[in-house]
Design an enzyme around this catalytic site. Structure first.
Site, PDB file in Angstrom:
ATOM      1  N   HIS A   1      18.673  45.795 -11.625  1.00 46.97           N
ATOM      2  CA  HIS A   1      20.077  46.164 -11.449  1.00 46.97           C
ATOM      3  C   HIS A   1      20.431  47.448 -12.193  1.00 46.97           C
ATOM      4  O   HIS A   1      21.495  48.021 -11.942  1.00 46.97           O
ATOM      5  CB  HIS A   1      21.007  45.014 -11.846  1.00 46.97           C
ATOM      6  CG  HIS A   1      21.155  44.763 -13.312  1.00 46.97           C
ATOM      7  ND1 HIS A   1      20.471  43.772 -13.977  1.00 46.97           N
ATOM      8  CD2 HIS A   1      21.920  45.366 -14.258  1.00 46.97           C
ATOM      9  CE1 HIS A   1      20.810  43.765 -15.248  1.00 46.97           C
ATOM     10  NE2 HIS A   1      21.693  44.731 -15.451  1.00 46.97           N
TER      11      HIS A   1
ATOM     12  N   ASP B   1      14.685  40.469 -11.173  1.00 42.66           N
ATOM     13  CA  ASP B   1      15.489  41.542 -11.753  1.00 42.66           C
ATOM     14  C   ASP B   1      14.640  42.447 -12.654  1.00 42.66           C
ATOM     15  O   ASP B   1      15.099  42.893 -13.704  1.00 42.66           O
ATOM     16  CB  ASP B   1      16.677  40.995 -12.545  1.00 42.66           C
ATOM     17  CG  ASP B   1      17.765  42.058 -12.751  1.00 42.66           C
ATOM     18  OD1 ASP B   1      17.783  43.043 -11.986  1.00 42.66           O
ATOM     19  OD2 ASP B   1      18.562  41.914 -13.684  1.00 42.66           O
TER      20      ASP B   1
ATOM     21  N   GLY C   1      24.851  48.008 -21.499  1.00 42.77           N
ATOM     22  CA  GLY C   1      23.944  49.101 -21.838  1.00 42.77           C
ATOM     23  C   GLY C   1      22.612  48.614 -22.349  1.00 42.77           C
ATOM     24  O   GLY C   1      21.624  49.350 -22.387  1.00 42.77           O
ATOM     25  N   ASN C   2      22.558  47.317 -22.753  1.00 46.31           N
ATOM     26  CA  ASN C   2      21.302  46.731 -23.239  1.00 46.31           C
ATOM     27  C   ASN C   2      20.372  46.302 -22.112  1.00 46.31           C
ATOM     28  O   ASN C   2      19.211  45.958 -22.359  1.00 46.31           O
ATOM     29  CB  ASN C   2      21.574  45.512 -24.121  1.00 46.31           C
ATOM     30  CG  ASN C   2      21.788  45.866 -25.576  1.00 46.31           C
ATOM     31  OD1 ASN C   2      22.904  45.801 -26.074  1.00 46.31           O
ATOM     32  ND2 ASN C   2      20.723  46.242 -26.258  1.00 46.31           N
ATOM     33  N   SER C   3      20.872  46.254 -20.880  1.00 40.40           N
ATOM     34  CA  SER C   3      20.029  45.808 -19.768  1.00 40.40           C
ATOM     35  C   SER C   3      18.718  46.577 -19.724  1.00 40.40           C
ATOM     36  O   SER C   3      18.715  47.813 -19.744  1.00 40.40           O
ATOM     37  CB  SER C   3      20.749  46.023 -18.429  1.00 40.40           C
ATOM     38  OG  SER C   3      21.521  44.916 -18.095  1.00 40.40           O
TER      39      SER C   3
ATOM     40  N   LEU D   1       4.226  27.093  -4.058  1.00 41.94           N
ATOM     41  CA  LEU D   1       3.776  25.723  -3.802  1.00 41.94           C
ATOM     42  C   LEU D   1       4.285  25.228  -2.456  1.00 41.94           C
ATOM     43  O   LEU D   1       3.643  24.423  -1.795  1.00 41.94           O
ATOM     44  CB  LEU D   1       4.287  24.780  -4.896  1.00 41.94           C
ATOM     45  CG  LEU D   1       3.566  24.774  -6.242  1.00 41.94           C
ATOM     46  CD1 LEU D   1       4.330  23.900  -7.227  1.00 41.94           C
ATOM     47  CD2 LEU D   1       2.139  24.267  -6.077  1.00 41.94           C
ATOM     48  N   GLY D   2       5.472  25.678  -2.065  1.00 39.86           N
ATOM     49  CA  GLY D   2       6.071  25.215  -0.809  1.00 39.86           C
ATOM     50  C   GLY D   2       6.691  23.843  -0.943  1.00 39.86           C
ATOM     51  O   GLY D   2       6.516  22.991  -0.075  1.00 39.86           O
ATOM     52  N   VAL D   3       7.422  23.630  -2.040  1.00 42.63           N
ATOM     53  CA  VAL D   3       8.068  22.329  -2.256  1.00 42.63           C
ATOM     54  C   VAL D   3       9.534  22.519  -2.612  1.00 42.63           C
ATOM     55  O   VAL D   3       9.924  23.527  -3.201  1.00 42.63           O
ATOM     56  CB  VAL D   3       7.379  21.527  -3.395  1.00 42.63           C
ATOM     57  CG1 VAL D   3       5.978  21.123  -2.997  1.00 42.63           C
ATOM     58  CG2 VAL D   3       7.374  22.311  -4.701  1.00 42.63           C
TER      59      VAL D   3
ATOM     60  N   ILE E   1      12.263  20.775  -5.030  1.00 43.40           N
ATOM     61  CA  ILE E   1      12.136  19.932  -6.215  1.00 43.40           C
ATOM     62  C   ILE E   1      13.478  19.729  -6.896  1.00 43.40           C
ATOM     63  O   ILE E   1      14.427  20.478  -6.683  1.00 43.40           O
ATOM     64  CB  ILE E   1      11.144  20.544  -7.234  1.00 43.40           C
ATOM     65  CG1 ILE E   1      11.551  21.990  -7.566  1.00 43.40           C
ATOM     66  CG2 ILE E   1       9.721  20.485  -6.710  1.00 43.40           C
ATOM     67  CD1 ILE E   1      10.673  22.659  -8.605  1.00 43.40           C
TER      68      ILE E   1
END
Length: 505
Positions: free
Chosen positions: A145, A175, A252-254, A309-311, A313
């Site tokens: 971002h 991100d 500003g810390n991002s 994994l295709g689950v 949960i």
């Protein structure tokens, strides 16, 4: 999107920690013996790290309390943390768009964008954030971002030198972004082991809040595996397993560094929990285990190679234990399977409770996401599941997001880079829309389409670089073979005018 505030069910507002305005002016931790001299004793007192200096003949007698020294980690980290200024692309009207040179052969002297919208002139807003040099050759990790929508990037080093930066790649799902400047022999930070981070250990957050360069704050890790639902709007398959700290982090810390007391990079500061947009007690960082995998994939492949994994949960709690008569009180329960699920093919069943992955305890959904996000398609992971009170070891060979193995994952990754989902059209739908062929854009998330065009969901792609598109598979094949500029042609249902969108791959 991510530049806005986010409301959660706990009335907190969650915000990324980049400043946005219109033309804005290893695993070791708390190693205090590293700082101690032979005649000192290291200890914890009242939850504050201190060194007891021997003043008397016997240890513990007449001792003076001296706070632990954070200067080693601070000096190491600040040298490698940079300030990033992004000049964002102005909001352009359609009439201002010109046909790029690479596409003029398709239209001759005609500009398909002319007289489709009122004239206007967009401003060029700017965003500021932070980044961390992770390689002496100028590679910098930051947040997606921070650089999203940037027309240009300017990086200022700790020694005040400035450089133009180029984007190597980014991943909205975590991100995380990787950029590079043309410089050598730079101070850099090594990725540490975020899996070894303990709740309660001391950490430092380093960044550039409010355009104040090289700011260091200290705090402790207050929680791990936090899911704050801040990425879901811009990501197709968000992975949130944040490290939560009480180190002060502000706009500003991002993209800045979260380091342990050895100066190892254990996280990338990303968001804060706040009512006002300023620090109010909690901040969140992407763990290094995820960030390292993302930047490694971007540098090698140009995009993230993520295994699934295709689950479906859910976390095990007291209600589920009672409702399903589960024999284990911790883990995640398998509720459903995706198409071509890797876990289902390996023998996992609905109702199984996953308790470990590769020997690591799994107690929450974010923990499982973090563990799997470190792998690519075709990687094998070892699950420990509890099935009706019996533990069972299952080895799963992971697949890509659409059930693909690594051979086809690269093609699907092209759509991820564009930030779109496509679906085939039935003959009935084609007739209603008035097209002979085409595929429909069913979803748009963060990517090149959103960043560089005003395409909307529902758009029907009929041609790509003048080649007819008859199916999703054909669209992926055409796009996967492309490098550089691509012209996408199509229509919106109910609107007869042909629309054109130019993007770069």
């Amino acid at each position: 999107m991510l530049n806005a505030m986010f409301q959660t069910r706990n009335f907190r507002k969650l915000a990324p920690v980049a400043v946005i305005a219109a033309v804005l002016g290893g695993s070791s931790y708390a190693a205090f013996d590293h700082f101690a001299k032979p005649d000192t004793i290291s200890t914890w007192v009242n939850a504050t790290p201190v060194v007891k200096t021997r003043m008397g003949e016997k240890p513990g007698e007449n001792t003076a309390m001296i706070p632990a020294d954070f200067t080693y980690a601070s000096q190491k980290a600040t040298a490698a943390v940079v300030h990033i200024k992004s000049t964002l692309k102005p909001e352009r009207t359609v009439s201002q768009m010109e046909v790029p040179d690479a596409f003029k052969d398709f239209f001759g002297d005609r500009n398909p964008f002319e007289q489709q919208a009122p004239q206007g002139r967009g401003e060029k807003p700017q965003a500021t954030g932070s980044g961390v040099i992770i390689n002496p050759d100028g590679y910098i990790v930051t947040n997606n971002h921070v650089i999203q929508g940037a027309e240009s990037l300017e990086v200022t080093l700790s020694d005040k030198r400035t450089f133009k930066a180029k984007v190597i790649g980014s991943d909205p799902n975590t991100d995380i972004a990787l950029i590079q400047i043309d410089a050598k022999n730079l101070p850099s930070l090594a990725f540490g082991n975020s899996e070894g981070v303990k709740v309660g250990q001391w950490v430092l957050a380093v960044g550039n809040p409010y355009n104040l360069t090289s700011t260091v704050t200290a705090g402790i890790v207050s929680a791990k595996g936090r899911n704050i639902n801040i990425l879901s709007e811009n990501a197709k398959a968000p992975v949130e397993s944040f490290i939560q700290t009480d180190a002060a982090v502000n706009p500003g810390n991002s993209g800045g560094a979260l380091v342990n007391l050895n100066g190892e990079l254990i996280g990338i500061n990303t968001a804060i929990a706040s009512q006002t947009g300023s620090f109010a007690g909690y901040s969140f960082a992407v763990p290094s285990s995820i960030a390292h995998k993302v930047v490694e994939d971007i540098s090698k492949f140009g995009t993230v190679q993520r295994g699934y994994l295709g689950v479906g949960i859910s976390e095990v709690d007291g209600a589920k234990v009672k409702s399903y008569d589960l024999k284990v009180s911790e883990g995640v329960r398998v509720e459903s399977f995706a198409d071509q699920s890797a876990a289902k093919e390996a023998g996992v069943k609905i109702g199984d409770v996953i308790t470990k992955i590769d020997g690591q305890m799994i107690e929450s959904v974010p923990q499982l996401q973090e563990a799997i996000a470190q792998h690519k398609p075709n990687d094998k992971v070892n699950l420990m599941v509890n099935r009706d009170g019996v533990e069972k070891a299952i080895t799963v060979s992971l697949k890509g997001s659409a059930g693909n193995t690594s051979e086809n994952a690269g093609k699907a990754a092209t759509l991820d880079k564009l930030g779109i989902e496509l679906q085939d059209l039935s003959n009935k739908a084609k007739k209603e829309i008035g097209v002979e062929q085409g595929v429909q854009v069913s979803q748009i998330f963060a990517g090149k389409i959103r960043q560089g065009t005003d395409m909307e969901e529902g758009f029907v792609i009929t041609r790509i670089d003048n080649k007819p598109v008859t199916s999703v598979a054909e669209a992926i094949k055409i796009l996967s073979d492309k490098k550089g500029g691509v012209m996408i042609e199509g229509v919106y249902p109910g609107k007869p005018e042909t629309q054109y969108y130019a993007v770069g791959l």
